[in-house]
Design a protein around this motif. Sequence first.
Motif, PDB file in Angstrom:
ATOM      1  N   THR A   1       0.848  -1.189   0.000  1.00 13.05           N
ATOM      2  CA  THR A   1       0.000   0.000   0.000  1.00 13.05           C
ATOM      3  C   THR A   1       0.888   1.246   0.000  1.00 13.05           C
ATOM      4  OG1 THR A   1      -0.135   0.131   2.422  1.00 13.05           O
ATOM      5  CG2 THR A   1      -1.762  -1.251   1.305  1.00 13.05           C
ATOM      6  N   ALA A   2       0.280   2.396  -0.291  1.00  5.92           N
ATOM      7  CA  ALA A   2       1.035   3.654  -0.370  1.00  5.92           C
ATOM      8  C   ALA A   2       1.288   4.226   1.013  1.00  5.92           C
ATOM      9  CB  ALA A   2       0.267   4.662  -1.217  1.00  5.92           C
ATOM     10  N   GLY A   3       2.400   5.008   1.156  1.00  6.85           N
ATOM     11  CA  GLY A   3       2.749   5.654   2.424  1.00  6.85           C
ATOM     12  C   GLY A   3       1.944   6.921   2.639  1.00  6.85           C
ATOM     13  N   PRO A   4       2.171   7.617   3.761  1.00  4.52           N
ATOM     14  CA  PRO A   4       3.256   7.405   4.721  1.00  4.52           C
ATOM     15  C   PRO A   4       3.000   6.305   5.753  1.00  4.52           C
ATOM     16  CG  PRO A   4       2.003   9.331   5.351  1.00  4.52           C
ATOM     17  CD  PRO A   4       1.441   8.885   4.041  1.00  4.52           C
ATOM     18  N   LEU A   5       1.747   5.827   5.877  1.00  3.28           N
ATOM     19  CA  LEU A   5       1.436   4.673   6.725  1.00  3.28           C
ATOM     20  C   LEU A   5       1.107   3.533   5.781  1.00  3.28           C
ATOM     21  CD1 LEU A   5       0.901   3.521   9.588  1.00  3.28           C
ATOM     22  CD2 LEU A   5      -1.474   4.274   9.319  1.00  3.28           C
ATOM     23  N   SER A   6       1.925   2.471   5.792  1.00  4.88           N
ATOM     24  CA  SER A   6       1.804   1.486   4.714  1.00  4.88           C
ATOM     25  C   SER A   6       2.041   0.051   5.167  1.00  4.88           C
ATOM     26  CB  SER A   6       2.804   1.817   3.604  1.00  4.88           C
ATOM     27  OG  SER A   6       4.138   1.816   4.109  1.00  4.88           O
ATOM     28  N   ILE A   7       1.380  -0.859   4.450  1.00  2.56           N
ATOM     29  CA  ILE A   7       1.681  -2.291   4.532  1.00  2.56           C
ATOM     30  C   ILE A   7       2.695  -2.556   3.430  1.00  2.56           C
ATOM     31  CG2 ILE A   7       0.771  -4.641   4.436  1.00  2.56           C
ATOM     32  CD1 ILE A   7      -1.996  -3.476   5.084  1.00  2.56           C
ATOM     33  N   ASP A   8       3.941  -2.823   3.813  1.00  8.09           N
ATOM     34  CA  ASP A   8       5.016  -2.982   2.839  1.00  8.09           C
ATOM     35  C   ASP A   8       5.107  -4.400   2.285  1.00  8.09           C
ATOM     36  OD1 ASP A   8       5.791  -0.321   3.476  1.00  8.09           O
ATOM     37  OD2 ASP A   8       6.947  -1.074   5.171  1.00  8.09           O
ATOM     38  N   TYR A   9       4.775  -5.369   3.132  1.00  6.71           N
ATOM     39  CA  TYR A   9       4.955  -6.761   2.712  1.00  6.71           C
ATOM     40  C   TYR A   9       4.135  -7.699   3.594  1.00  6.71           C
ATOM     41  CZ  TYR A   9       7.243 -11.174   1.504  1.00  6.71           C
ATOM     42  OH  TYR A   9       7.486 -12.463   1.087  1.00  6.71           O
TER      43      TYR A   9
ATOM     44  N   ASP B   1       5.474   3.325   9.397  1.00  4.56           N
ATOM     45  CA  ASP B   1       4.760   4.544   9.773  1.00  4.56           C
ATOM     46  C   ASP B   1       5.726   5.720   9.683  1.00  4.56           C
ATOM     47  OD1 ASP B   1       3.251   6.560  10.814  1.00  4.56           O
ATOM     48  OD2 ASP B   1       3.041   5.702  12.826  1.00  4.56           O
ATOM     49  N   ASN B   2       5.589   6.511   8.619  1.00  8.17           N
ATOM     50  CA  ASN B   2       6.411   7.708   8.422  1.00  8.17           C
ATOM     51  C   ASN B   2       5.585   8.986   8.553  1.00  8.17           C
ATOM     52  OD1 ASN B   2       8.910   6.492   8.030  1.00  8.17           O
ATOM     53  ND2 ASN B   2       8.591   6.219   5.831  1.00  8.17           N
ATOM     54  N   ARG B   3       4.455   8.914   9.252  1.00  8.85           N
ATOM     55  CA  ARG B   3       3.585  10.082   9.358  1.00  8.85           C
ATOM     56  C   ARG B   3       4.190  11.189  10.221  1.00  8.85           C
ATOM     57  NH1 ARG B   3      -1.507   7.487  11.959  1.00  8.85           N
ATOM     58  NH2 ARG B   3       0.217   6.390  13.011  1.00  8.85           N
TER      59      ARG B   3
ATOM     60  N   SER C   1      14.716  -2.242  14.018  1.00  9.69           N
ATOM     61  CA  SER C   1      15.953  -1.589  14.444  1.00  9.69           C
ATOM     62  C   SER C   1      15.649  -0.387  15.344  1.00  9.69           C
ATOM     63  CB  SER C   1      16.753  -1.125  13.220  1.00  9.69           C
ATOM     64  OG  SER C   1      16.010  -0.189  12.470  1.00  9.69           O
ATOM     65  N   LYS C   2      14.367   0.054  15.356  1.00 14.21           N
ATOM     66  CA  LYS C   2      13.957   1.198  16.191  1.00 14.21           C
ATOM     67  C   LYS C   2      13.398   0.745  17.533  1.00 14.21           C
ATOM     68  CE  LYS C   2      13.813   2.852  11.831  1.00 14.21           C
ATOM     69  NZ  LYS C   2      14.116   2.004  10.678  1.00 14.21           N
ATOM     70  N   LYS C   3      13.459  -0.546  17.820  1.00 15.35           N
ATOM     71  CA  LYS C   3      12.804  -1.103  19.000  1.00 15.35           C
ATOM     72  C   LYS C   3      13.477  -0.653  20.288  1.00 15.35           C
ATOM     73  CE  LYS C   3      11.278  -5.583  20.845  1.00 15.35           C
ATOM     74  NZ  LYS C   3      11.271  -7.031  20.600  1.00 15.35           N
ATOM     75  N   THR C   4      12.706   0.022  21.145  1.00 15.14           N
ATOM     76  CA  THR C   4      13.161   0.400  22.478  1.00 15.14           C
ATOM     77  C   THR C   4      12.017   0.165  23.448  1.00 15.14           C
ATOM     78  OG1 THR C   4      12.470   2.712  22.180  1.00 15.14           O
ATOM     79  CG2 THR C   4      14.753   2.162  21.614  1.00 15.14           C
TER      80      THR C   4
ATOM     81  N   MET D   1       6.465   4.006  15.299  1.00 14.73           N
ATOM     82  CA  MET D   1       7.066   4.845  14.260  1.00 14.73           C
ATOM     83  C   MET D   1       8.195   4.093  13.565  1.00 14.73           C
ATOM     84  SD  MET D   1       6.021   7.870  13.404  1.00 14.73           S
ATOM     85  CE  MET D   1       7.526   8.633  12.799  1.00 14.73           C
ATOM     86  N   GLY D   2       8.350   4.340  12.254  1.00 11.59           N
ATOM     87  CA  GLY D   2       9.393   3.663  11.491  1.00 11.59           C
ATOM     88  C   GLY D   2       8.888   2.341  10.934  1.00 11.59           C
ATOM     89  N   THR D   3       9.808   1.432  10.608  1.00 12.48           N
ATOM     90  CA  THR D   3       9.459   0.147  10.001  1.00 12.48           C
ATOM     91  C   THR D   3       9.494  -0.959  11.047  1.00 12.48           C
ATOM     92  OG1 THR D   3      10.297   0.812   7.831  1.00 12.48           O
ATOM     93  CG2 THR D   3      10.109  -1.551   8.256  1.00 12.48           C
ATOM     94  N   TRP D   4       8.426  -1.778  11.041  1.00 12.06           N
ATOM     95  CA  TRP D   4       8.267  -2.866  12.003  1.00 12.06           C
ATOM     96  C   TRP D   4       7.925  -4.170  11.285  1.00 12.06           C
ATOM     97  CZ3 TRP D   4       9.054  -2.381  17.268  1.00 12.06           C
ATOM     98  CH2 TRP D   4       9.282  -1.076  17.718  1.00 12.06           C
ATOM     99  N   PHE D   5       8.367  -5.265  11.889  1.00  9.50           N
ATOM    100  CA  PHE D   5       8.110  -6.597  11.346  1.00  9.50           C
ATOM    101  C   PHE D   5       7.413  -7.448  12.405  1.00  9.50           C
ATOM    102  CE2 PHE D   5      12.116  -4.843   9.859  1.00  9.50           C
ATOM    103  CZ  PHE D   5      11.995  -4.888   8.481  1.00  9.50           C
TER     104      PHE D   5
END
Length: 242
Positions: free
Chosen positions: A70-78, A122-124, A162-165, A196-200
Amino acid sequence: MNKTFKITALGLVTILGVSGMSTTALAADGGSTTSKGDIIFETNTDPTGPKDPDTDKPINPTDPDTPTPTAGPLSIDYVSTLHFGTQKISGNNEVYYAELDKLEEIPSGTIVNKPNYIQITDNRGSNAGWKLTVVQDAQFKNGASELTGAILKLENPTMKSSKKTAGNTPTASAITLTPDGTTSSDAIVAQDQQGMGTWFDTFGADETAGATSISLTVPGDTAKVAGKYVTTLTWTLADTPD
């Protein structure tokens, strides 16, 4: 001789005194000023593209049935396509497990096995949270034949990024799907200030766990005919966790 020396010394003292006064005058405060720096952010609608959940590096899906992102900035990439392989018709109750996802590393072209997974970006810039839900649109069907009573489960969800805190990680849930086309199940929920950012969301933390994390249970008394049975899953990403 002594008189001359005294006069010279006095002259030196006088000169040094004047010099010292001059130095003090030059060291006066020069004042202060303020400078600025700025940066402008704009909405990011660029596609993120599939990534390796363990390295965060771009990868190429090898499955021709890979869903369209789907299209960004909030998207299902895969989203992984689920394959349960070729099985012999059985009159017993059976549990089949989805094969691991096969991905092509860039630029080596090496094919690697990974647990089946979902990738969300999520790049909103709002940190407002989001929610991913899924619906099984119908039962597995092969023409007029369907796998009556078959149950599809997605278990052992594991969030990676990689953004996981602490505190910013969305919550992923195990899912037992109802093949009626209307019953929606929460897959991932990112509350306010999360996601926020990319999550799996990988079903299984590694290959070993992933090999038995997605199952299809088929009753033995369900009529089966030779051929491919297919179902579809609809994934919906909402811009609020509520």
